[in-house]
Write a protein that holds these residues in place. Structure first.
Motif, PDB file in Angstrom:
ATOM      1  N   ASN A  26      64.723  37.307  28.764  1.00 46.94           N
ATOM      2  CA  ASN A  26      63.570  38.204  28.892  1.00 46.94           C
ATOM      3  C   ASN A  26      62.648  37.940  27.697  1.00 46.94           C
ATOM      4  OD1 ASN A  26      64.593  39.549  26.652  1.00 46.94           O
ATOM      5  ND2 ASN A  26      65.311  41.332  27.769  1.00 46.94           N
ATOM      6  N   LYS A  50      61.666  35.050  32.187  1.00 50.50           N
ATOM      7  CA  LYS A  50      61.264  36.171  33.037  1.00 50.50           C
ATOM      8  C   LYS A  50      59.970  36.791  32.535  1.00 50.50           C
ATOM      9  CE  LYS A  50      65.378  37.923  32.254  1.00 50.50           C
ATOM     10  NZ  LYS A  50      66.650  38.687  32.268  1.00 50.50           N
ATOM     11  N   GLY A  51      59.162  37.235  33.465  1.00 49.42           N
ATOM     12  CA  GLY A  51      57.910  37.884  33.086  1.00 49.42           C
ATOM     13  C   GLY A  51      57.065  38.162  34.302  1.00 49.42           C
ATOM     14  N   ASP A  93      57.717  34.342  36.819  1.00 49.08           N
ATOM     15  CA  ASP A  93      58.918  33.716  36.267  1.00 49.08           C
ATOM     16  C   ASP A  93      58.651  32.221  36.156  1.00 49.08           C
ATOM     17  OD1 ASP A  93      60.215  36.132  36.157  1.00 49.08           O
ATOM     18  OD2 ASP A  93      61.330  35.848  38.011  1.00 49.08           O
ATOM     19  N   ARG A 142      59.282  48.683  35.404  1.00 46.06           N
ATOM     20  CA  ARG A 142      60.047  47.816  34.513  1.00 46.06           C
ATOM     21  C   ARG A 142      61.344  48.495  34.073  1.00 46.06           C
ATOM     22  NH1 ARG A 142      57.380  44.739  36.192  1.00 46.06           N
ATOM     23  NH2 ARG A 142      59.465  44.137  36.727  1.00 46.06           N
ATOM     24  N   GLY A 180      65.200  49.245  33.357  1.00 40.81           N
ATOM     25  CA  GLY A 180      66.266  48.346  32.912  1.00 40.81           C
ATOM     26  C   GLY A 180      67.204  48.010  34.055  1.00 40.81           C
ATOM     27  N   GLY A 181      67.741  46.818  34.016  1.00 39.78           N
ATOM     28  CA  GLY A 181      68.731  46.402  35.010  1.00 39.78           C
ATOM     29  C   GLY A 181      68.218  45.366  35.989  1.00 39.78           C
ATOM     30  N   GLY A 226      66.881  42.517  35.359  1.00 40.66           N
ATOM     31  CA  GLY A 226      67.316  41.189  34.921  1.00 40.66           C
ATOM     32  C   GLY A 226      68.775  40.938  35.302  1.00 40.66           C
ATOM     33  N   ASP A 227      69.546  42.014  35.347  1.00 40.24           N
ATOM     34  CA  ASP A 227      70.953  41.863  35.736  1.00 40.24           C
ATOM     35  C   ASP A 227      71.060  41.493  37.219  1.00 40.24           C
ATOM     36  OD1 ASP A 227      71.615  42.707  33.124  1.00 40.24           O
ATOM     37  OD2 ASP A 227      71.325  44.793  33.752  1.00 40.24           O
ATOM     38  N   ARG A 230      62.370  39.595  43.284  1.00 40.76           N
ATOM     39  CA  ARG A 230      60.999  40.120  43.230  1.00 40.76           C
ATOM     40  C   ARG A 230      60.598  40.738  44.564  1.00 40.76           C
ATOM     41  NH1 ARG A 230      58.069  37.629  38.595  1.00 40.76           N
ATOM     42  NH2 ARG A 230      56.134  38.048  39.692  1.00 40.76           N
TER      43      ARG A 230
HETATM   44  N1  ATP Z   1      55.310  42.050  34.535  1.00 38.02           N
HETATM   45  C1  ATP Z   1      56.119  41.774  35.561  1.00 38.02           C
HETATM   46  N2  ATP Z   1      55.657  41.783  36.825  1.00 38.02           N
HETATM   47  C2  ATP Z   1      56.466  41.521  37.864  1.00 38.02           C
HETATM   48  N3  ATP Z   1      57.778  41.244  37.733  1.00 38.02           N
HETATM   49  C3  ATP Z   1      58.298  41.204  36.504  1.00 38.02           C
HETATM   50  C4  ATP Z   1      57.504  41.470  35.341  1.00 38.02           C
HETATM   51  N4  ATP Z   1      58.300  41.369  34.248  1.00 38.02           N
HETATM   52  C5  ATP Z   1      59.516  41.060  34.705  1.00 38.02           C
HETATM   53  N5  ATP Z   1      59.521  40.959  36.047  1.00 38.02           N
HETATM   54  C6  ATP Z   1      60.654  40.642  36.923  1.00 38.02           C
HETATM   55  O1  ATP Z   1      61.710  41.533  36.676  1.00 38.02           O
HETATM   56  C7  ATP Z   1      62.946  40.842  36.591  1.00 38.02           C
HETATM   57  C8  ATP Z   1      63.651  41.252  35.318  1.00 38.02           C
HETATM   58  O2  ATP Z   1      62.892  40.836  34.213  1.00 38.02           O
HETATM   59  P1  ATP Z   1      62.970  41.614  32.830  1.00 38.02           P
HETATM   60  O3  ATP Z   1      62.073  40.926  31.903  1.00 38.02           O
HETATM   61  O4  ATP Z   1      62.806  43.071  33.064  1.00 38.02           O
HETATM   62  O5  ATP Z   1      64.503  41.297  32.460  1.00 38.02           O
HETATM   63  P2  ATP Z   1      65.462  42.024  31.434  1.00 38.02           P
HETATM   64  O6  ATP Z   1      64.702  42.652  30.311  1.00 38.02           O
HETATM   65  O7  ATP Z   1      66.503  41.049  31.082  1.00 38.02           O
HETATM   66  O8  ATP Z   1      66.111  43.163  32.345  1.00 38.02           O
HETATM   67  P3  ATP Z   1      67.429  44.002  32.065  1.00 38.02           P
HETATM   68  O9  ATP Z   1      66.943  45.384  31.810  1.00 38.02           O
HETATM   69  O10 ATP Z   1      68.240  43.884  33.303  1.00 38.02           O
HETATM   70  O11 ATP Z   1      68.131  43.399  30.883  1.00 38.02           O
HETATM   71  C9  ATP Z   1      62.633  39.355  36.680  1.00 38.02           C
HETATM   72  O12 ATP Z   1      63.051  38.856  37.930  1.00 38.02           O
HETATM   73  C10 ATP Z   1      61.127  39.255  36.595  1.00 38.02           C
HETATM   74  O13 ATP Z   1      60.640  38.400  37.586  1.00 38.02           O
END
Ligand code: ATP
Ligand code: NAX
Ligand code: MG
Length: 380
Positions: free
Chosen positions: A235, A275-276, A279, A298, A300-301, A303-304, A346
């Motif tokens: 992330n 990720k963002g 992606d 956004r 949490g979870g 990314g899992d 997504r």
């Molecule tokens: N700004 C955004 N717009 C659309 N989708 C997003 C955005 N940011 C992240 N994602 C999507 O959300 C998913 C998780 O990304 P994120 O960056 O939240 O992961 P993370 O912080 O590791 O999550 P976790 O809370 O599970 O640890 C990814 O598949 C990404 O494509």
């Protein structure tokens, strides 16, 4: 414009089109167009001819383009064949889950099942195991990991051997491992997990590294360096730490594709899914992006979910590549697994957001994984 011309070429003219594009002036303009399109330049080109031309353009320009996402999902998802037996659609293991975090390994492991894996295991600490079991009877939970607070110094090497012995009984059987969701950062636990990673590499089992697994490998890159079956799913924070450690600089969003490409190369050809908002995915050779769908929540979870999804699709992609002729351009299973995992996650997030709006949670997204795959690869 040049992309359009390329796409409109007939089959016989395909080679000529690619040859013409190779001239340096055209190539520079091509790169400019691709840069202008940025990561949002998704176009729906389904024919083989078009894909091959796009692949040619991609190869020559070194730039990234939006992945042909849904076609990748369709190409690697297995059919539901009555002759198959349990396990053939995938056996996934998640290594994660400690006193603090029980949600993350659950999300990753249950997502793998919801997408279509047959078996999903979780290897976690004793404290986390009964909690994770209570979330779902579907998961097979192994309470084998130990944190420093529960182990005396003089017992550490013995316990570490025991953990490895327990894991050893299972590891060869898995199609993919997810290391890190909710793992925590306890030094003794991370030391045991390092040994597990070294061990698993010997069996050529693909490994998706996420969450605290990324904290571990950022401090010990040798664990994944040069292993082409490793996928890192950082992330924003995890990516920043990786870039600082490996490239000794700050994240540069202006040159995001090139930076990701060099990062993947420098870690020895692992695949990285950054990720963002979009992606970005690279194996050090190409860069692809997935920008379709998504949700503005956004929580949490998410990314899992992604790490569990990538694990399943990566296993499926490996299977398809060894058994059939793929109709899609890329042949790297880790790239295909990342593209498909990202697409499905997504899409599920966008479905969940349609229903729940601001109150969308990770469990709502997990409930939409099935619908999301059905939408792309319908079963009657
Ligand atoms: N700004 C955004 N717009 C659309 N989708 C997003 C955005 N940011 C992240 N994602 C999507 O959300 C998913 C998780 O990304 P994120 O960056 O939240 O992961 P993370 O912080 O590791 O999550 P976790 O809370 O599970 O640890 C990814 O598949 C990404 O494509
Ligand atoms: N419901 C759950 O159980 C969830 C657990 N998650 C897990 O939470 C863990 C952290 O993930 P994040 O995405 O929040 O990680 P980040 O690195 O993005 O953020 C973690 C934050 O906590 C700090 N931090 C954590 N451990 C630390 C330590 N030992 N020393 C110093 N600072 C520390 C970091 O500096 C940072 O500010 C991962 O294992 C992840 O998988 C997340 O996946 C979200 C959901
Ligand atoms: Mg995470």
């Amino acid at each position: 414009m040049l992309i359009k011309h390329g796409l409109n070429c007939g089959f016989g003219a395909k080679k000529n089109c690619i040859f013409m594009l190779a001239s340096s002036a055209v190539l520079r303009r091509q790169q400019l167009v691709i840069r202008c399109l940025g990561v949002g330049g998704y176009s729906d080109h389904n024919t083989n001819t078009n894909q091959k031309i796009m692949q040619g353009i991609r190869f020559m320009s070194g730039a990234s383009l939006e992945a042909d996402a849904e076609n990748v999902v369709r190409a690697i998802t297995p059919t539901l064949d009555p002759n198959r037996h349990k396990g053939q659609a995938g056996k996934i293991a998640v290594i994660g889950g400690c006193r603090e975090y029980t949600g993350a390994p659950y999300f990753a492991a249950i997502s793998a099942l919801k997408i279509g894996a047959d078996l999903s295991h979780v290897f976690c600490t004793k404290d986390a195991a009964s909690v994770i079991k209570s979330y779902s009877p579907e998961l097979i939970v192994h309470p084998i990991l130990e944190e420093s607070y529960s182990v005396r110094d003089e017992d550490k090497s013995f316990i570490s051997e025991m953990v490895l012995g327990e894991v050893d009984k299972w590891m060869e059987r898995f199609d993919c491992l997810v290391v890190g969701p909710g793992l925590g950062r306890d030094p003794f636990l991370l030391d045991c997990v390092s040994k597990i990673i070294k061990h698993v590499r010997q069996f050529n089992v693909p490994i998706v590294i996420d969450g605290d697994g990324l904290f571990l490998i950022t401090n010990c890159l040798d664990l994944v360096s040069g292993y082409p079956l490793a996928v890192l799913t950082p992330n924003i924070n995890e990516y920043k730490r990786l870039v600082q450690k490996v490239l000794s600089c700050e994240v540069n969003d202006e040159d995001a594709h090139e930076q990701l490409l060099s990062l993947a190369k420098r870690i020895g050809g692992v695949t990285i899914l950054r990720k963002g908002k979009s992606d970005l995915i690279s194996d050090g050779e190409t860069v692809e992006s997935v920008s379709i769908y998504g949700s503005p929540r956004r929580c949490g979870g998410q990314g899992d979910i992604l790490s569990g999804s990538v694990a399943v699709f990566l296993s499926w992609a490996r299977h398809v590549i060894t058994s059939e002729n793929l109709s899609i351009s890329s042949k790297n299973p880790t790239m295909l697994g990342c593209i498909a995992g990202s697409t499905l996650m997504r899409k599920a997030a966008s479905f969940a957001f349609e229903n729940k709006k601001r109150s969308t949670l990770t469990t709502d997204i997990i409930e939409c994984l099935g619908r999301s795959l059905q939408d792309i690869c319908p079963v009657p």
